[in-house]
Design a protein around this motif. Structure first.
Motif, PDB file in Angstrom:
ATOM      1  N   ALA A 170       0.834  -1.210   0.000  1.00 46.73           N
ATOM      2  CA  ALA A 170       0.000   0.000   0.000  1.00 46.73           C
ATOM      3  C   ALA A 170       0.865   1.256   0.000  1.00 46.73           C
ATOM      4  CB  ALA A 170      -0.928  -0.010   1.207  1.00 46.73           C
ATOM      5  N   MET A 171       1.910   1.271   0.793  1.00 50.27           N
ATOM      6  CA  MET A 171       2.781   2.449   0.845  1.00 50.27           C
ATOM      7  C   MET A 171       3.549   2.615  -0.461  1.00 50.27           C
ATOM      8  SD  MET A 171       2.135   3.848   3.781  1.00 50.27           S
ATOM      9  CE  MET A 171       3.458   5.030   4.043  1.00 50.27           C
ATOM     10  N   ASP A 172       4.025   1.538  -1.030  1.00 53.38           N
ATOM     11  CA  ASP A 172       4.736   1.618  -2.310  1.00 53.38           C
ATOM     12  C   ASP A 172       3.841   2.144  -3.421  1.00 53.38           C
ATOM     13  OD1 ASP A 172       7.093   0.708  -1.210  1.00 53.38           O
ATOM     14  OD2 ASP A 172       6.844  -1.373  -1.881  1.00 53.38           O
ATOM     15  N   ASN A 173       2.552   1.790  -3.350  1.00 50.50           N
ATOM     16  CA  ASN A 173       1.596   2.191  -4.392  1.00 50.50           C
ATOM     17  C   ASN A 173       0.828   3.453  -4.038  1.00 50.50           C
ATOM     18  OD1 ASN A 173       2.154  -0.028  -6.138  1.00 50.50           O
ATOM     19  ND2 ASN A 173       0.920  -1.366  -4.817  1.00 50.50           N
ATOM     20  N   TRP A 174       1.148   4.099  -2.925  1.00 53.46           N
ATOM     21  CA  TRP A 174       0.461   5.313  -2.479  1.00 53.46           C
ATOM     22  C   TRP A 174      -1.059   5.089  -2.381  1.00 53.46           C
ATOM     23  CZ3 TRP A 174       3.109  10.088  -1.507  1.00 53.46           C
ATOM     24  CH2 TRP A 174       4.494  10.021  -1.714  1.00 53.46           C
ATOM     25  N   ASP A 175      -1.423   3.957  -1.805  1.00 54.84           N
ATOM     26  CA  ASP A 175      -2.822   3.557  -1.661  1.00 54.84           C
ATOM     27  C   ASP A 175      -3.268   3.853  -0.228  1.00 54.84           C
ATOM     28  OD1 ASP A 175      -5.255   2.199  -1.310  1.00 54.84           O
ATOM     29  OD2 ASP A 175      -4.681   0.573  -2.657  1.00 54.84           O
ATOM     30  N   GLU A 176      -3.966   4.958  -0.023  1.00 54.59           N
ATOM     31  CA  GLU A 176      -4.326   5.412   1.321  1.00 54.59           C
ATOM     32  C   GLU A 176      -5.265   4.453   2.038  1.00 54.59           C
ATOM     33  OE1 GLU A 176      -6.050   9.190   0.645  1.00 54.59           O
ATOM     34  OE2 GLU A 176      -4.228  10.058  -0.235  1.00 54.59           O
ATOM     35  N   THR A 177      -6.285   3.984   1.344  1.00 54.44           N
ATOM     36  CA  THR A 177      -7.281   3.120   1.981  1.00 54.44           C
ATOM     37  C   THR A 177      -6.660   1.809   2.437  1.00 54.44           C
ATOM     38  OG1 THR A 177      -9.014   4.089   0.580  1.00 54.44           O
ATOM     39  CG2 THR A 177      -9.512   1.997   1.667  1.00 54.44           C
ATOM     40  N   ALA A 178      -5.864   1.202   1.583  1.00 56.28           N
ATOM     41  CA  ALA A 178      -5.223  -0.063   1.941  1.00 56.28           C
ATOM     42  C   ALA A 178      -4.199   0.129   3.054  1.00 56.28           C
ATOM     43  CB  ALA A 178      -4.557  -0.676   0.713  1.00 56.28           C
ATOM     44  N   ALA A 179      -3.476   1.242   3.018  1.00 57.40           N
ATOM     45  CA  ALA A 179      -2.478   1.496   4.059  1.00 57.40           C
ATOM     46  C   ALA A 179      -3.142   1.680   5.421  1.00 57.40           C
ATOM     47  CB  ALA A 179      -1.656   2.730   3.703  1.00 57.40           C
ATOM     48  N   ASP A 180      -4.283   2.351   5.468  1.00 58.06           N
ATOM     49  CA  ASP A 180      -4.981   2.584   6.725  1.00 58.06           C
ATOM     50  C   ASP A 180      -5.401   1.263   7.363  1.00 58.06           C
ATOM     51  OD1 ASP A 180      -6.133   4.267   8.732  1.00 58.06           O
ATOM     52  OD2 ASP A 180      -8.106   3.930   7.843  1.00 58.06           O
ATOM     53  N   ALA A 181      -5.931   0.371   6.568  1.00 60.25           N
ATOM     54  CA  ALA A 181      -6.354  -0.932   7.103  1.00 60.25           C
ATOM     55  C   ALA A 181      -5.147  -1.757   7.524  1.00 60.25           C
ATOM     56  CB  ALA A 181      -7.174  -1.678   6.063  1.00 60.25           C
ATOM     57  N   ALA A 182      -4.099  -1.732   6.710  1.00 59.42           N
ATOM     58  CA  ALA A 182      -2.931  -2.560   6.997  1.00 59.42           C
ATOM     59  C   ALA A 182      -2.201  -2.105   8.252  1.00 59.42           C
ATOM     60  CB  ALA A 182      -1.985  -2.548   5.800  1.00 59.42           C
ATOM     61  N   ILE A 183      -2.109  -0.799   8.466  1.00 53.62           N
ATOM     62  CA  ILE A 183      -1.366  -0.332   9.630  1.00 53.62           C
ATOM     63  C   ILE A 183      -2.102  -0.668  10.916  1.00 53.62           C
ATOM     64  CG2 ILE A 183      -2.302   2.019   9.766  1.00 53.62           C
ATOM     65  CD1 ILE A 183       1.287   0.731  10.508  1.00 53.62           C
ATOM     66  N   VAL A 184      -3.417  -0.750  10.872  1.00 55.04           N
ATOM     67  CA  VAL A 184      -4.155  -1.180  12.067  1.00 55.04           C
ATOM     68  C   VAL A 184      -3.786  -2.617  12.406  1.00 55.04           C
ATOM     69  CG1 VAL A 184      -6.441  -1.699  12.987  1.00 55.04           C
ATOM     70  CG2 VAL A 184      -6.049   0.439  11.752  1.00 55.04           C
ATOM     71  N   GLY A 185      -3.736  -3.482  11.384  1.00 55.03           N
ATOM     72  CA  GLY A 185      -3.339  -4.860  11.624  1.00 55.03           C
ATOM     73  C   GLY A 185      -1.932  -4.961  12.175  1.00 55.03           C
ATOM     74  N   LEU A 186      -1.015  -4.151  11.648  1.00 58.78           N
ATOM     75  CA  LEU A 186       0.365  -4.175  12.130  1.00 58.78           C
ATOM     76  C   LEU A 186       0.483  -3.609  13.540  1.00 58.78           C
ATOM     77  CD1 LEU A 186       2.771  -3.161   9.203  1.00 58.78           C
ATOM     78  CD2 LEU A 186       2.814  -5.246  10.580  1.00 58.78           C
ATOM     79  N   ALA A 187      -0.223  -2.518  13.802  1.00 63.60           N
ATOM     80  CA  ALA A 187      -0.137  -1.893  15.126  1.00 63.60           C
ATOM     81  C   ALA A 187      -0.584  -2.848  16.220  1.00 63.60           C
ATOM     82  CB  ALA A 187      -0.986  -0.620  15.155  1.00 63.60           C
ATOM     83  N   ARG A 188      -1.504  -3.758  15.892  1.00 63.49           N
ATOM     84  CA  ARG A 188      -2.040  -4.687  16.883  1.00 63.49           C
ATOM     85  C   ARG A 188      -1.158  -5.916  17.080  1.00 63.49           C
ATOM     86  NH1 ARG A 188      -8.405  -4.471  14.855  1.00 63.49           N
ATOM     87  NH2 ARG A 188      -8.768  -2.274  15.458  1.00 63.49           N
ATOM     88  N   THR A 189      -0.227  -6.156  16.181  1.00 58.27           N
ATOM     89  CA  THR A 189       0.534  -7.402  16.246  1.00 58.27           C
ATOM     90  C   THR A 189       2.052  -7.222  16.199  1.00 58.27           C
ATOM     91  OG1 THR A 189       0.336  -7.657  13.840  1.00 58.27           O
ATOM     92  CG2 THR A 189      -1.352  -8.721  15.199  1.00 58.27           C
ATOM     93  N   ALA A 190       2.542  -6.150  15.561  1.00 55.66           N
ATOM     94  CA  ALA A 190       3.983  -5.960  15.411  1.00 55.66           C
ATOM     95  C   ALA A 190       4.540  -5.108  16.549  1.00 55.66           C
ATOM     96  CB  ALA A 190       4.287  -5.301  14.064  1.00 55.66           C
TER      97      ALA A 190
END
Length: 502
Positions: A170-190
């Motif tokens: 998402a970050m490589d493709n400048w995709d805001e919607t996908a990045a927002d969802a993905a960072i929530v998943g990462l914040a909860r587990t990484a």
């Protein structure tokens, strides 16, 4: 301010502890350095931070200081106020552009650093200033469309084993919607370290917002280190959204050749060309001067290429940072203002990231990007002939603490003279502490915007990171933006005094 009055409130730790003109802060419980700097896992947080966040969000600006002061007097802790301030900012102020009104969030870590370096009794004032700044920015946000962070759509959050890959794509493709969802998943587990490595890479990727993206990465993680990782999710959502700001460009940067992205694209191949063992290079003052000279006239591309050459010749990274810091200081001397001061705060953020990240390629990239960005801060300006490496020391007329007062008075009349006297002062006083204490007190009393706090926090922190004699020259350059003792006190001092019943 008359010199004697100034000295009473700035001349070293003893006078600062005596409080001078800030004695009314004594109505608040003092905050020890140990308490303010205590690791989050040792802090007992109030189980409900949300009511305090809502208090900051919902209380009118003209009453919020009184409300917070009242709760502090009843036992609310420094750390709880800092956490609520950060969360209120990321939820209620749009992080685009990454600057302007969003400085309410960017400045939280700088206010905290100012608090840490202050006497126990003074530590609340920078935080109260930051609260007032938040209310001002919140009002600007309302006028500009009343942006608020929306609740996440849980169905879109990727599973833990998919979140990292989804975020990178998402970050490589400048995709805001996908990045927002993905960072929530990462914040909860990484973990914090893993996420810091990722965000540093993207924070230094482009020159949009004149370096504020890298600054936000550094400051947000530094604040989370203080307030606790349990608050990470909304902060990281705001950060990811900020890093994908295109500054109005309709084209997707992933599919276009746009100026803010060119340094990154040129430096990625250079990262692979750096020799093994590059971190074990030797200090080289001549190499520092060569890179400093390049910051005056070289192109962004040539500056990045020079760093590659110097690293492969065995030059220590420390010598390169010496040049980058002093190059940023010289930009400030040549053209004091918003653009040049961000060369300094950007370099501060990059150096902090460089000392913390573990990935070897990321560390190489940060050095290359820092060098490539300095010419972008310079732009097409003509060289005014004011050079940081040839600045001649000038002895102040006064001695000891009174010399510090003389320098801050000179800032109001002739900054070049003040810089030369700063060099003269440091020749006889190896410790910058008297100057740093005075600078912070003047910011408390006379600062009017976030840059006062951001810039002073960066410069006073970075002094210790440079090798002699570069450190003295960098600190001397700071007088081209620091406040003069002759300026009038800001309105917040009176408002805070009133909030405490003084």
């Amino acid at each position: 301010m008359p010199r004697r009055s100034f000295l009473k409130s700035t001349a070293g730790a003893g006078a600062l502890t005596a409080l001078g003109e800030l004695g009314w802060l004594g109505r608040l419980p003092s905050v020890s350095a140990e308490e303010a700097a205590m690791p989050p896992h040792l802090v007992q947080f109030h189980p409900e931070i949300e009511p305090l966040v809502r208090l900051l969000e919902d209380t009118p600006r003209e009453r919020v200081l009184e409300e917070v002061a009242s709760r502090v007097q009843r036992g609310l802790s420094y750390r709880e106020v800092l956490a609520a301030l950060m969360l209120a900012g990321v939820r209620s102020v749009q992080p685009r552009p990454v600057g302007f009104k969003f400085h309410a969030v960017l400045v939280v870590n700088s206010a905290h650093l100012a608090s840490l370096a202050s006497p126990d009794s003074d530590r609340w004032l920078p935080i109260f200033w930051a609260i007032d700044q938040f209310k001002s920015s919140q009002a600007a946000n309302v006028k500009e469309g009343n942006w608020h962070m929306e609740p996440i759509e849980e169905a879109r959050v990727p599973a833990s084993h998919q979140a990292r890959k989804a975020f990178i794509e998402a970050m490589d493709n400048w995709d805001e919607t996908a990045a927002d969802a993905a960072i929530v998943g990462l914040a909860r587990t990484a973990g914090m370290d893993e996420l810091f490595e990722l965000f540093v890479h993207y924070g230094a990727r482009d020159f949009r917002d004149i370096g504020h993206k890298a600054i936000y990465v550094a400051n947000s993680f530094r604040t989370l280190e203080v307030i606790g990782w349990q608050h990470a999710e909304p902060v990281l959502r705001s950060l990811a959204y900020a890093l994908l700001d295109r500054s109005g460009a309709k084209e997707n940067p992933a599919k276009a050749d746009l100026m803010p992205d060119r340094a990154f694209r040129e430096n990625l191949p250079r990262v692979q060309q750096v020799r093994e063992g590059w971190v074990d290079g030797k200090p080289n003052a001549d190499a520092s001067r060569e890179l400093l000279l390049a910051s005056r006239s070289a192109s962004s591309s040539d500056a990045g290429a020079l760093v590659l050459t110097l690293l492969n010749k065995g030059v220590a990274p420390q010598s390169l940072f010496d040049a980058l810091y002093t190059g940023a200081g010289e930009l400030l001397m040549q053209a004091p203002g918003i653009l040049s001061l961000h060369a300094m705060t950007f370099t501060n953020a990059i150096h902090y990231a460089w000392t913390r990240v573990k990935n070897d390629e990321t560390r190489r990239l940060l050095l290359l990007q820092n060098a490539a960005f300095l010419p972008l801060y310079r732009g097409d300006r003509e060289d005014k002939g004011i050079h940081i490496d040839t600045l001649e020391p000038l002895q102040p007329n006064a001695k000891g603490d009174e010399a510090v007062a003389e320098i801050f008075a000179d800032i109001g009349t002739d900054r070049l003279v003040a810089a030369r006297k700063m060099l003269g002062f440091l020749k006889d006083h190896p410790s910058p502490r008297p100057f740093a204490d005075a600078a912070r007190r003047i910011i408390f009393m006379k600062g009017t915007n976030s840059h006062d706090y951001k810039f002073s926090a960066a410069v006073l922190e970075d002094y210790e990171h440079l090798a002699p004699p570069w450190r003295d020259r960098m600190l001397a350059s700071s007088v081209f933006y620091l406040r003069s003792s002759a300026e009038k006190d800001n309105e917040l001092v009176q408002r805070t005094r009133s909030a405490l019943g003084g």
